[in-house]
Scaffold this active site. Sequence first.
Site, PDB file in Angstrom:
ATOM      1  N   ASP A   1      39.114  41.357  44.423  1.00 47.54           N
ATOM      2  CA  ASP A   1      38.132  42.326  43.926  1.00 47.54           C
ATOM      3  C   ASP A   1      38.764  43.674  43.615  1.00 47.54           C
ATOM      4  O   ASP A   1      38.108  44.579  43.127  1.00 47.54           O
ATOM      5  CB  ASP A   1      36.926  42.440  44.862  1.00 47.54           C
ATOM      6  CG  ASP A   1      37.209  43.273  46.088  1.00 47.54           C
ATOM      7  OD1 ASP A   1      36.257  43.813  46.675  1.00 47.54           O
ATOM      8  OD2 ASP A   1      38.394  43.385  46.464  1.00 47.54           O
TER       9      ASP A   1
ATOM     10  N   LEU B   1      31.478  44.537  39.841  1.00 51.21           N
ATOM     11  CA  LEU B   1      30.426  43.767  39.181  1.00 51.21           C
ATOM     12  C   LEU B   1      29.566  44.672  38.307  1.00 51.21           C
ATOM     13  O   LEU B   1      29.208  44.334  37.189  1.00 51.21           O
ATOM     14  CB  LEU B   1      29.552  43.054  40.224  1.00 51.21           C
ATOM     15  CG  LEU B   1      28.375  42.275  39.633  1.00 51.21           C
ATOM     16  CD1 LEU B   1      28.875  41.172  38.699  1.00 51.21           C
ATOM     17  CD2 LEU B   1      27.513  41.681  40.747  1.00 51.21           C
TER      18      LEU B   1
END
Lengths: 433, 518
Positions: free
Chosen positions: B279, B415
């Site tokens: 991430d 995201l």
Amino acid sequence: MNQPLVSCAPTATIRQRGQHEVFCGLTSIIWLHRKVQDAFFLVVGSRTCAHLIQSAAGVMIFSEPRFATAIMEERDLAGMVDMHDELDREVARLLERRPDIRMLVLVGSCPSEVIKFDLNRAAERLDKRFGSRPRVLCYSGSGIETTFTQGEDNFLAALVRDQAVHGASEKVAKLVVAGSVADVVEDQFARLLDEMGLEDVVFLPGRSSERLPKIGPETRFILAQPYLGATAAALESLGARRINALFPLGEEGTTAWLKAIADTFGVAPARFAAITEAPRRRALEATAHYRSALAGKRIFLFPDSQMEPSLARYLSRELDAEIIEVGSPYLHREHVAGELAMLPPGVSISEGQDVEIQIDRCRAAKPDLVVCGMGLANPFEAEGIVTKWSIEFAFTPIQGYEQAGDLAELFARPLTRKAMIAGDRSGNRRAAS
Amino acid sequence: MKLTMWTYEGPPHVGAMRIAASMKGVHYVLHAPQGDTYADLLFTMIERRPSRPPVTYTTFQARDLAGSTADVFKNACRDAVERFQPDALLVGASCTAELLQDDPAGLAKTLDVAIPVVPLELPSYQKKENWGAAETFYRLVRTFTGGRERPADIAPNSCNILGPSALGFRNRDDVTEISRLLAANGIDVRVVAPLGATVEDLARLPEAAFNIVLYPEIGDSAARYLKKTFGMPIVSTIPIGVGATRAFLAEVRALAGLPNDELVGEAEDRATWYARSVDSNYLTNKRVFVFGDATHAIAAARIASRELGFKVCGLGTYMREFAREVREAAEEFGIEALISDDHLDVEQAIIDARPELVLGTQMERHIAKRLRVPCAVISSPVHVQDFPARYSPQMGFEGANVIFDSWVHPLMMGLEEHLLQMFRDDFEFNDGATASHLHETHAAVPAPAAPVEVAAPAAAAVVEGPVGWTAEAETELKKIPFFVRGKARRNTELFAAGKGIQPITVETLYDAKAHFAR
């Protein structure tokens, strides 16, 4: 509540010379630049001056503050360059950046005054050069000349004296209310004075740099703040006459202040009573919430803003607190005579400071609450002495009826907090270092 | 004269005060006008010290100038010695007192106090805070190590830590972290100075094998003096970042004669794995602008580039004294260093560099807020929120963990960044809104200009001659996420100007995109 009036005037004032733990007048820029929205305050000084204002105003959200410092450099002091030329260049740069400035205020500092830099001449010259667009004024905010709120005093005096240079507006001022107060307070006073039927009331400073109405022998003025000796003298030199009163802190102070105005302008007592009845009741009601927290509490006030005599009078008469010592950086005998006369006998009054000796006195007195500056507050707290930091009285709406309760709350808050936060308050904790 | 709205450093006497306030048993008598006591608030409010700094100010006023300010100063010295009974007295002048020429040093000699008096010559109109601190510390070290002999048998693993001080950015926890790490690695820390040291501790400095300088801005001149006088080697690697901490430990262990096959403490490093985990992918090549004191700025740029995979698009310092080091570091990233103490220059450089993240001081926080660019603080000058209650070192492995968290926090999360690129017209989540994991600090305004498009007039001078955009191209540009839109605009305009294309069309926009690639 209303103890018999016993003047404490005969009490000898403690006068001490030593280290003064106070702000200089430059600090006044922090609220003045917000009050007068189209003015720009340019300090002529050193890096220390810039650092002071920035540290004191450091948490401000600023995209482009309306104050700055022209920092003197070695070349200026060595006479390698003409300081007036240097200042002209920096001012031109500033005005290029900020064409919206309508009034430029040059502020003198310790370094500029020690080298005898003639700020008056600089202001006159710059004013001519820019054809009074912006108008250029100057005043001293130096530590050698001014303490904290005295900076505002010098600024307002400069605004009054400016009439001789730039003239006045069409209007003639009947009543001048002098001293920076919060906008909400100014609006409340304006409404009350309007209800009394007063016309041509001028607040000094106004919210913009517009020229003041004409001040002359037909003008009366009243001080909303106790630190305005120079401003009063400047108004008097134009022929205006002062209305003597208590300062408008608490229900009693506000009523006395308004009553002095009402009597001066011949407002009928019945009308005055009708106008003030409701707000007086509200002020008393709001203050009552906090009396139990402060009644009988022993309070020691360090010098800071010259508001101390008025605050002490309010604490003692409306919150039943016991005052140990009232310190003030300077006592304008005539202006605070009424305040001092209302303090109970036995209260020490001190003017000036030797901070170490005053701290000794304070510790020996074991007060319940100490009103002092931020340089002393946390160290006192660490010793287990509860404090109220004093700069808040300059930055909070506290004058007038509707703020009487808020003022009481400012004093009650640290005591309430002490009661709420249990645990060891002996200061027996790790130092920051 | 110089017009200043913000100063990165205070005057040099504030640096001297920081040294006095760091140490125990040192008192400072400062010849200064009334009002200069504001500096106490730096310690009592910003650093939240529970005691007053050990400074006596003469606080002379105008009426004193007619009389003898020299007598005022002498009395202040005598009173301070009598009241506080320090082990040593620093004497000096603030900027205004410097103009009076009362000569505190000469006056202090005539005092006949029974303790050492260290006079300070701090030219207020030339030098600034860090210089004042370094000079004061050097004077103290010189005074109290003077005439000392270096012992014959010195344990090779003994060292001193120099530089940490009051009001230093995260110095409190850095010292804890590094002391712990050194102890775990078999190093014996003898004296930490100036923070927490007495003058007796200073006298013991020559008894260690070598010196570690954690903050060169303050410790360098003293360390160099100790090297010259006692031959003490200096460890100058600054352990900020995982790589730098490893290099630091290796250097220290080598000096101490310890094997370098294992370094203790690496198990606490979580930052390396966090940066490797998937991430963090989206952090790759995010453009970051770095500004601060030299030590923190250089360290931050290296962490950003080597450990987090950012792209350093700007690096600078407000400290001329360390310009050379910062210039050298900037070369590593193929950029030119910005050496300036004028915040307007810094603001302009940030506008020109169009970063997606700013790592700077309290001032860059203001600038970034105005430009609506995410920002984290890495260096003094800082405000009260950067003297936190929790353990927050910058140095060592735990420091690297703290840095990972605090630098990534202001960035929009991965995201959300993706979704913004996919769907542009959401009524809640759009360019005009703050990243949704940060609370909204102001009422959402209807899609304002992208942060870096808030350019001062001067910024327009980047391209030669005005290059117009067709309406379609402007609309297409708005479809690029706001944090890279400014960069895209600039690249397209540069591309168009270079090719003589006028006006810019949608075609030009995509030609430029292909030409530069991200």
